[in-house]
Design a protein around this motif. Sequence first.
Motif, mmCIF file in Angstrom:
data_model
loop_
_atom_site.group_PDB
_atom_site.id
_atom_site.type_symbol
_atom_site.label_atom_id
_atom_site.label_comp_id
_atom_site.label_asym_id
_atom_site.label_seq_id
_atom_site.Cartn_x
_atom_site.Cartn_y
_atom_site.Cartn_z
ATOM 1 N N THR A 6 36.746 47.002 41.927
ATOM 2 C CA THR A 6 38.039 47.348 41.320
ATOM 3 C C THR A 6 37.902 47.431 39.806
ATOM 4 O OG1 THR A 6 39.242 46.260 43.118
ATOM 5 C CG2 THR A 6 40.458 46.642 41.074
ATOM 6 N N ALA A 7 37.224 46.442 39.207
ATOM 7 C CA ALA A 7 37.003 46.466 37.757
ATOM 8 C C ALA A 7 36.158 47.668 37.362
ATOM 9 C CB ALA A 7 36.356 45.160 37.303
ATOM 10 N N LEU A 8 35.168 48.013 38.184
ATOM 11 C CA LEU A 8 34.329 49.181 37.912
ATOM 12 C C LEU A 8 35.164 50.463 37.941
ATOM 13 C CD1 LEU A 8 31.595 50.557 37.462
ATOM 14 C CD2 LEU A 8 31.241 50.455 39.949
ATOM 15 N N THR A 9 36.036 50.579 38.915
ATOM 16 C CA THR A 9 36.901 51.753 39.014
ATOM 17 C C THR A 9 37.806 51.863 37.791
ATOM 18 O OG1 THR A 9 36.861 51.565 41.422
ATOM 19 C CG2 THR A 9 38.621 52.921 40.459
ATOM 20 N N CYS A 88 33.549 37.568 35.686
ATOM 21 C CA CYS A 88 32.699 38.354 34.784
ATOM 22 C C CYS A 88 33.111 39.820 34.789
ATOM 23 C CB CYS A 88 31.224 38.214 35.176
ATOM 24 S SG CYS A 88 30.508 36.623 34.751
ATOM 25 N N ALA A 89 33.450 40.353 35.940
ATOM 26 C CA ALA A 89 33.874 41.751 36.021
ATOM 27 C C ALA A 89 35.145 41.988 35.209
ATOM 28 C CB ALA A 89 34.089 42.149 37.482
ATOM 29 N N TRP A 90 36.106 41.084 35.320
ATOM 30 C CA TRP A 90 37.355 41.226 34.564
ATOM 31 C C TRP A 90 37.117 41.004 33.073
ATOM 32 C CZ3 TRP A 90 40.239 44.153 37.048
ATOM 33 C CH2 TRP A 90 40.433 44.029 38.431
ATOM 34 N N VAL A 91 36.205 40.110 32.731
ATOM 35 C CA VAL A 91 35.860 39.897 31.320
ATOM 36 C C VAL A 91 35.230 41.170 30.747
ATOM 37 C CG1 VAL A 91 34.296 38.632 29.765
ATOM 38 C CG2 VAL A 91 35.681 37.379 31.431
ATOM 39 N N PHE A 92 34.326 41.789 31.513
ATOM 40 C CA PHE A 92 33.725 43.048 31.076
ATOM 41 C C PHE A 92 34.804 44.088 30.817
ATOM 42 C CE2 PHE A 92 32.432 47.367 32.032
ATOM 43 C CZ PHE A 92 31.379 47.546 31.161
ATOM 44 N N LEU A 93 35.723 44.248 31.760
ATOM 45 C CA LEU A 93 36.778 45.252 31.615
ATOM 46 C C LEU A 93 37.646 44.949 30.389
ATOM 47 C CD1 LEU A 93 38.215 47.773 32.671
ATOM 48 C CD2 LEU A 93 39.599 46.256 34.116
#
Length: 131
Positions: A6-9, A88-93
Motif C-alpha cells: 500500500t505504501a509502495l502504491t 518502516c514503509a509508512w516512514v519511507f512514504l
Amino acid sequence: MTPEITALTLAALLHVGTLTLLVICANVQLPRYMTMGKRDTDFSDQITGKTARVYRTYNNSLENLMLFGIAAGIIAISGQSTPLTATCAWVFLAARVLYIPAYVYGLTPWRSYIWLTGVIATTIMLIAALV
C-alpha cells in the motif's frame, strides 16, 4: 494488500505527482518548441531555480522508489510483513512526502535528514527480510 505494498502504491502515485509538477514547471519555463518537440536533446541544463530543483527531486524519487519497491516486494512476496516493516514503509512514504517541499524550497540541512530517514527505513526493511 500488505501495508508495505500500500505504501509502495502511494509512493508511486506521489512520484506521478512529482512528474506532473515537473511537467507544469518545465512548460512554464521553457519555450513550447522544446517541451512539445521531438526531445532529441536533453534540456535539463536549461531549466533553473525551482524547476531545476523539482527535476532533481523527480530523479531522486526514481532512485529511492526503486530500492523501496525492491524492499516492499520482497517483504510482500515472502510473507514477512511485520509491524516493524509496516512502520518502516509508512516512514519511507512520509519522508518522501516531506522531501519534495524540503528540496524544492532548499531547506538545508533538513532535506538531507529527511532523505536519510527514508533510506534508513528502506534499509531496515531489506535487513528484516534477511533475518
